[in-house]
Motif scaffolding. Structure first.
Motif, PDB file in Angstrom:
ATOM      1  N   LEU A 184       4.093   3.524 -11.196  1.00  0.00           N
ATOM      2  CA  LEU A 184       5.288   4.354 -11.240  1.00  0.00           C
ATOM      3  C   LEU A 184       6.032   4.085 -12.550  1.00  0.00           C
ATOM      4  CD1 LEU A 184       6.642   4.043  -7.585  1.00  0.00           C
ATOM      5  CD2 LEU A 184       5.318   5.913  -8.579  1.00  0.00           C
ATOM      6  N   THR A 185       6.701   5.102 -13.068  1.00  0.00           N
ATOM      7  CA  THR A 185       7.471   4.930 -14.292  1.00  0.00           C
ATOM      8  C   THR A 185       8.800   4.251 -13.989  1.00  0.00           C
ATOM      9  OG1 THR A 185       8.544   7.088 -14.080  1.00  0.00           O
ATOM     10  CG2 THR A 185       6.432   7.006 -15.252  1.00  0.00           C
ATOM     11  N   ALA A 186       9.387   3.659 -15.023  1.00  0.00           N
ATOM     12  CA  ALA A 186      10.659   2.956 -14.852  1.00  0.00           C
ATOM     13  C   ALA A 186      11.747   3.883 -14.328  1.00  0.00           C
ATOM     14  CB  ALA A 186      11.092   2.330 -16.181  1.00  0.00           C
ATOM     15  N   GLY A 187      11.697   5.162 -14.709  1.00  0.00           N
ATOM     16  CA  GLY A 187      12.723   6.101 -14.289  1.00  0.00           C
ATOM     17  C   GLY A 187      12.703   6.431 -12.813  1.00  0.00           C
TER      18      GLY A 187
ATOM     19  N   ASP B  26       3.597   8.150  -4.893  1.00  0.00           N
ATOM     20  CA  ASP B  26       3.682   7.159  -3.816  1.00  0.00           C
ATOM     21  C   ASP B  26       3.579   5.762  -4.411  1.00  0.00           C
ATOM     22  OD1 ASP B  26       3.832   6.093  -1.282  1.00  0.00           O
ATOM     23  OD2 ASP B  26       2.197   7.310  -0.466  1.00  0.00           O
ATOM     24  N   ARG B  27       3.753   4.777  -3.578  1.00  0.00           N
ATOM     25  CA  ARG B  27       3.662   3.373  -4.029  1.00  0.00           C
ATOM     26  C   ARG B  27       2.212   3.031  -4.379  1.00  0.00           C
ATOM     27  NH1 ARG B  27       5.157  -1.973  -3.951  1.00  0.00           N
ATOM     28  NH2 ARG B  27       7.326  -2.006  -3.282  1.00  0.00           N
TER      29      ARG B  27
ATOM     30  N   THR C 238       0.843  -1.195   0.000  1.00  0.00           N
ATOM     31  CA  THR C 238       0.000   0.000   0.000  1.00  0.00           C
ATOM     32  C   THR C 238       0.880   1.248   0.000  1.00  0.00           C
ATOM     33  OG1 THR C 238      -0.094   0.250   2.423  1.00  0.00           O
ATOM     34  CG2 THR C 238      -1.724  -1.230   1.400  1.00  0.00           C
ATOM     35  N   PRO C 239       0.293   2.428  -0.277  1.00  0.00           N
ATOM     36  CA  PRO C 239       1.048   3.681  -0.136  1.00  0.00           C
ATOM     37  C   PRO C 239       1.175   4.086   1.332  1.00  0.00           C
ATOM     38  CG  PRO C 239      -1.189   4.140  -0.831  1.00  0.00           C
ATOM     39  CD  PRO C 239      -1.050   2.634  -0.829  1.00  0.00           C
TER      40      PRO C 239
ATOM     41  N   THR D 262       4.998  -4.755  -8.808  1.00  0.00           N
ATOM     42  CA  THR D 262       4.236  -4.114  -7.737  1.00  0.00           C
ATOM     43  C   THR D 262       4.344  -2.597  -7.809  1.00  0.00           C
ATOM     44  OG1 THR D 262       6.024  -4.089  -6.069  1.00  0.00           O
ATOM     45  CG2 THR D 262       4.709  -6.104  -6.264  1.00  0.00           C
ATOM     46  N   LEU D 263       5.323  -2.100  -8.554  1.00  0.00           N
ATOM     47  CA  LEU D 263       5.477  -0.662  -8.769  1.00  0.00           C
ATOM     48  C   LEU D 263       5.098  -0.242 -10.184  1.00  0.00           C
ATOM     49  CD1 LEU D 263       8.941  -0.130  -7.022  1.00  0.00           C
ATOM     50  CD2 LEU D 263       6.694   0.441  -6.092  1.00  0.00           C
ATOM     51  N   GLN D 264       5.390  -1.121 -11.167  1.00  0.00           N
ATOM     52  CA  GLN D 264       5.238  -0.765 -12.579  1.00  0.00           C
ATOM     53  C   GLN D 264       4.022  -1.385 -13.251  1.00  0.00           C
ATOM     54  OE1 GLN D 264       9.642  -1.997 -13.097  1.00  0.00           O
ATOM     55  NE2 GLN D 264       9.262  -0.578 -14.789  1.00  0.00           N
TER      56      GLN D 264
END
Length: 320
Positions: free
Chosen positions: A267-270, A107-108, A94-95, A253-255
């Protein structure tokens, strides 16, 4: 998670018409029979964000050598003892603030996954080394039940109800292959061991390469003598500490899923931190066929603007 547990029971191969365990004179099968469960939660450190909770259920049994998937898993050098197992894993993320009913940009993301890991361990006690290969199949997304599980736990415990799970990473398949190699670097037998591990994962969930060191100290059976700390040798009490460096290639879990692009927020790869450090400390208490473990883990920030994070884990292993 129900489909994974059904798969766990079905593929364990304990039916009345199960085929005999295949004979392999080049790779003898070890006799260990183990059942273990772990539960991890950041509540142990009075936080409720990022990696918020996780569970594993693991079965190791010689009968699992009959699974056809064994042909996809490396057997290691001739003469190494083989162990076969299935692990079910669930993790939720979670964030920072779960009370917000909107996307927290930067945030996540909310994410949860469940998968089954079919693994083969090739152990060489005389050389103090071990090769592990695993095939991982499952899914990330609402089908893992992250929203329902966290909401139910928070209602029972009287904590704030999470309000942002509708923006979680969408359903996507998990297909992965993982290889790990353990080697003893130094030892004072039965009292101190220093182990090194290299690991690589190519997966639609996590793609990474890592190296780590683990120090064990106390009264214990040698790490490579058997698959777990349980055994007939009475009491064992020891502590262990580890430090891991990980090079990140992909983190679903982020991308989000590799083959999907319908996630409400990712979230972006960068923004990913390509190098992540992780450390842990454990206390293990074992008596004959029963073992208990308590572990604290710390990880460095995983994305730009993120925080380091800590969580605790409790585990029990039973030999039979």
């Amino acid at each position: 998670m129900r489909p994974l547990f059904l798969l766990f029971l079905t593929l364990s191969g304990f039916g009345s018409h199960a085929a005999p365990v295949p004979a392999d004179t080049l790779h003898p099968i070890g006799p260990d029979r183990l059942l273990s469960y772990t539960y991890a939660n950041d509540l142990f450190f009075r936080t409720d964000y990022y990696f918020t909770q996780g569970m594993t259920l693991t079965l190791v049994h010689p009968a699992l050598a009959r699974l056809p998937v064994r042909h996809l898993l490396l057997g290691g050098p001739r003469g190494s003892t083989q162990y076969y197992g299935i692990r079910l894993r669930y993790d939720g993320f979670t964030p920072l603030r779960i009370q917000d009913p909107f996307v927290r940009v930067g945030d996540r993301p909310y994410a949860a996954y469940g998968y089954a890991s079919f693994f083969r361990i090739s152990s060489q006690p005389a050389r103090h080394q071990r090769l592990t290969t695993a095939l991982e199949l499952g899914f990330i997304g609402p089908a893992a039940g992250g929203k329902e599980l966290q909401t139910a736990i928070h209602r029972v415990t009287g904590n704030a109800e999470p309000r942002g799970w509708d923006f979680q990473i969408r359903n996507a398949p998990i297909v992965g292959y993982r290889v790990a190699f353990d080697k003893q670097l130094a030892a004072a037998p039965g009292h101190i061991e220093l182990l090194g591990t290299t690991e690589a994962s190519l997966s639609t969930l996590y793609t990474y390469a890592s190296t780590s060191l683990r120090l064990r100290a106390g009264q214990f059976n040698p790490y490579f003598n058997s698959l777990s700390s349980t055994g007939p040798s009475g009491w064992q009490v020891y502590g262990q500490a580890s430090l891991e460096g990980r090079l990140i290639g992909y983190d679903a879990t982020l991308q989000g899923g590799v083959f999907t692009n319908n996630d409400p927020y990712t979230l972006t790869a960068g923004t990913l931190r390509r190098t992540v450090l992780r450390s842990s400390g454990s206390v293990v208490l074992t008596h004959e066929q029963l073992s208990f473990e308590a572990t604290a883990t710390w990880t460095s920030p995983e994305f730009t603007g993120g925080r380091s994070h800590r969580w605790g884990l409790l585990g029990v292993t039973m030999g039979f």
